[in-house]
Design an enzyme around this catalytic site. Structure first.
Site, PDB file in Angstrom:
ATOM      1  CE  LYS A 128     -10.918  -5.402   5.475  1.00 41.02           C
ATOM      2  NZ  LYS A 128     -10.835  -6.613   4.627  1.00 41.02           N
ATOM      3  CB  VAL A 152      -0.870  -0.486   0.959  1.00 36.98           C
ATOM      4  CG1 VAL A 152      -2.043   1.014   1.094  1.00 36.98           C
ATOM      5  CG2 VAL A 152      -2.035  -0.881   1.149  1.00 36.98           C
ATOM      6  N   GLY A 212      -6.168  -5.016  -2.538  1.00 37.90           N
ATOM      7  CA  GLY A 212      -5.169  -4.730  -3.524  1.00 37.90           C
ATOM      8  C   GLY A 212      -4.299  -3.257  -3.659  1.00 37.90           C
TER       9      GLY A 212
END
Lengths: 417, 417
Positions: A203, A15, A300
């Site tokens: 989350k 990231v 991603g």
């Protein structure tokens, strides 16, 4: 454009390196949108990157960021709650805004960080912490500001969704799917966090905390993952027009909060069923907007990095800091998942399908809806049905009786119809 | 909370009455979020509403709003480009911010209104103009501010999607579906705007204008609607694992803008295929975030009204006005839809399927992928295939040759795979 925002990035992994690359590539665009010059000045990492185009920006010394008065926004891309915790706290105490994709940190220490940010007049924001590239957090903050949210549920973990997709379409078993996910870089060496549902749990805790503006402790949420899902389970889903998905859900009902993470049977024609591969999808139900679904890359390099950059740009734009009303010592009680109202999918193995169906109808009456099994082999030895909304506690009693009367309850999970 | 924002609503129809109701019900919440007191003061409508709880707020005289110095935000819920145009212009010229769900106005006069708003330091915003309750416009503005958008496509019209869903699941023909949509209140007496794709066209023009920050004139976009879709077409879609959807698309490719509205064949396992009834769905493809999809109620009283209220709250929050870089005399050229690169679905009726398949392979080689027709009756008299990406102009040449060699091209439309 006299105003200037100076940025540091901590952690040059997947990231962090993406954030640096977007900031560099898109400097004109970010600066124009924010109305000020956005400049990347420092990158903190323990490793050396002699070939990086940013080679002159690297440091191994956190003090180079902390003590640099010019740096006012820091992207924390280290992850975890160890050194990242110490660094984030120190930065916020100095009044430097921190943006992050670190969901473990937000779920565990979000309250504390927001409180410190508030005391020091800076930002602690985390668009990238849930749903990667899906702009869900900013949307909950803005477009849902005046909505009453009833329920959120979603496919929140890309690794397990990739595995379940593979199991569905290729008939592979759990271990093969995991091996493949490892090869593709979706699963880590120790996949526990993903496959046991802990990542999805953090989350959904963050989403619940945002939806009702009170802190929900992820440790209070019942979790079950996909490690027990077999190829045979997938075959049952296929044969009944369903897809198995790992779903995180939370619901506010009469001021009681329900939340859980578990595998769920999703009917083939539901939009969630078409969420494949490593995609994530989050459905929000609220009183005026009804159902909205947000779908995209849950992880991603570039999707997540873009979300981090969007937070940097928000800070640079001079957006007023947002401090949620989260308090670590006033967490919302999460009801037991036994009390969660849901539709359920039930699959019963039996020698006598006629008798089994009669038993289902006797026990559940209009609450049960039989499903045709579209597989000749399975069809002869089983019945399947969905229930209308009921709580799991009540269903368990019924299933006990059903087992006595008709056969073995081979599979039971919440259903999305 | 000394600051106060005073609101008027013009038009007390479906959306306008919803806006009034949400503003009244949720005054505490909207005011708290905006950080100021939000007060509904006036409602403009030509009719009388003696039984409304807002009876004292009604006026038939526009001047009561225009000349009231206290009113600083007006929700235009009249619709169309007649009186709404005159009123909006006059309000913006007075420095009053206007928020609206009026897509006809934004598509036709958005440039002018934004320019007047800019000159007078007020807002002209329109979250509700596209996608009803789907927060797409604010998301494009914020989360996509630093993204390069490649393509947007979506199901943008609830009426036609309702009709196509009915035709798919119930096998009804076009006229029955239209009749049913009328009964349910989805279709208007004159349904032309919906069924011929004009409504979707205005919306895709607005989305394209936002995506690339230059004004796209909806009149430049090639449109075809669903009025020629027959029950037989739907049967072909079913038999080939597809769903027909009315889709608006726009794409920026090498600085050229492509845009069109047309029926499209969507493969059953694509998330768009699961968008049923009056739901809308918008897919955005951009360089870092890749694909994101936003799904929700595309119309309806409360979803649309909630979006209008979110704009009112944005203005009240003191958000800086946003002026897109749209210029009426510098619209972007839209390329002919003949040049649009897409996958295509083709269905050829033939007496000799073996020969037809050979012809397809001869003409298109690796560009064609045959589809199995899962219907015994259709199977004997037809072949179906999808193409890889090509432009429609090239495909037409091929289809001409194919007709000579193999049979009648019964159906050809862009495909989403």
């Amino acid at each position: 454009m006299a105003r200037k925002v100076t940025v540091a990035v901590m952690g040059y992994g997947v990231v962090g390196s993406g954030v640096c690359s977007i900031l560099a590539d898109r400097q004109a665009k970010t600066s124009q949108y924010a109305g000020c010059d956005i400049q990347l000045k420092r990158i903190l990492d323990v490793k050396d990157y002699p070939d990086s185009i940013f080679v002159n920006l690297f440091t191994k010394n956190f003090e180079d960021i902390l003590e640099d008065a010019e740096i006012n926004v820091v992207a924390e891309c280290i992850g975890g709650t160890g050194v990242a915790y110490k660094f984030t706290k120190a930065l916020l105490e100095k009044g430097k805004s921190v943006v992050t994709s670190n969901k473990a940190m937000v779920a565990a220490h979000g309250c504390e960080m927001l409180e410190i940010a508030k005391q020091n007049g800076c930002h602690y924001i985390f668009e990238a912490a849930v749903g990667g590239g899906i702009p869900i957090i900013r949307t909950l903050r803005n477009s849902y500001a005046c909505e009453n949210i009833n329920e959120i549920f979603g496919i929140l973990n890309g690794t397990t969704n990739y595995m379940l997709t593979k199991m569905r379409y290729e008939g592979t078993d759990y271990n093969e799917a995991l091996e493949d996910a490892r090869k593709k870089g979706y699963a880590e060496a120790d996949p526990t966090d993903d496959v046991e549902g802990y990542d999805a749990c953090r989350k959904i805790a963050i989403l619940a905390s945002l939806a009702w503006n009170r802190f929900v402790d992820y440790k209070d949420i019942d979790v079950s993952g996909i490690s027990k899902i077999t190829a045979a389970d997938i075959a049952i889903a296929n044969a009944t027009g369903n897809v198995i998905k790992l779903v995180g859900r939370c619901r506010m009902d009469n001021d009681k909060l329900y939340a859980m993470v578990s595998p769920v049977m999703v009917r083939e024609d539901n939009p969630l069923a078409g969420v494949n591969e490593s995609y994530n999808s989050i459905l929000v139900n609220s009183d005026n907007l009804d159902n909205c679904m947000f779908y995209g890359r849950g992880a991603g390099r570039f999707p997540t990095a873009s979300a981090v950059v969007s937070d940097i740009v928000d800070v640079a734009s001079g957006l007023s800091p947002i401090y949620y009303n989260w308090k670590a010592d006033e967490t919302v009680k999460v009801e037991s998942s036994d009390e969660f109202y849901s539709e359920f999918f039930v699959y019963v193995e039996t020698d006598d399908t006629v008798k089994a169906e009669a038993s289902v109808k006797e026990l559940l009456r209009s609450k049960a809806q039989m499903i045709e099994i579209q597989d000749n082999e399975l069809k002869t030895g089983a019945v399947a049905f969905t229930t209308s909304k009921m709580c799991y506690r009540d269903l368990k009693v019924t299933l006990g009786l059903l087992a006595d009367m008709a056969g073995k309850v081979r599979l039971c999970m919440p259903a999305v119809i």
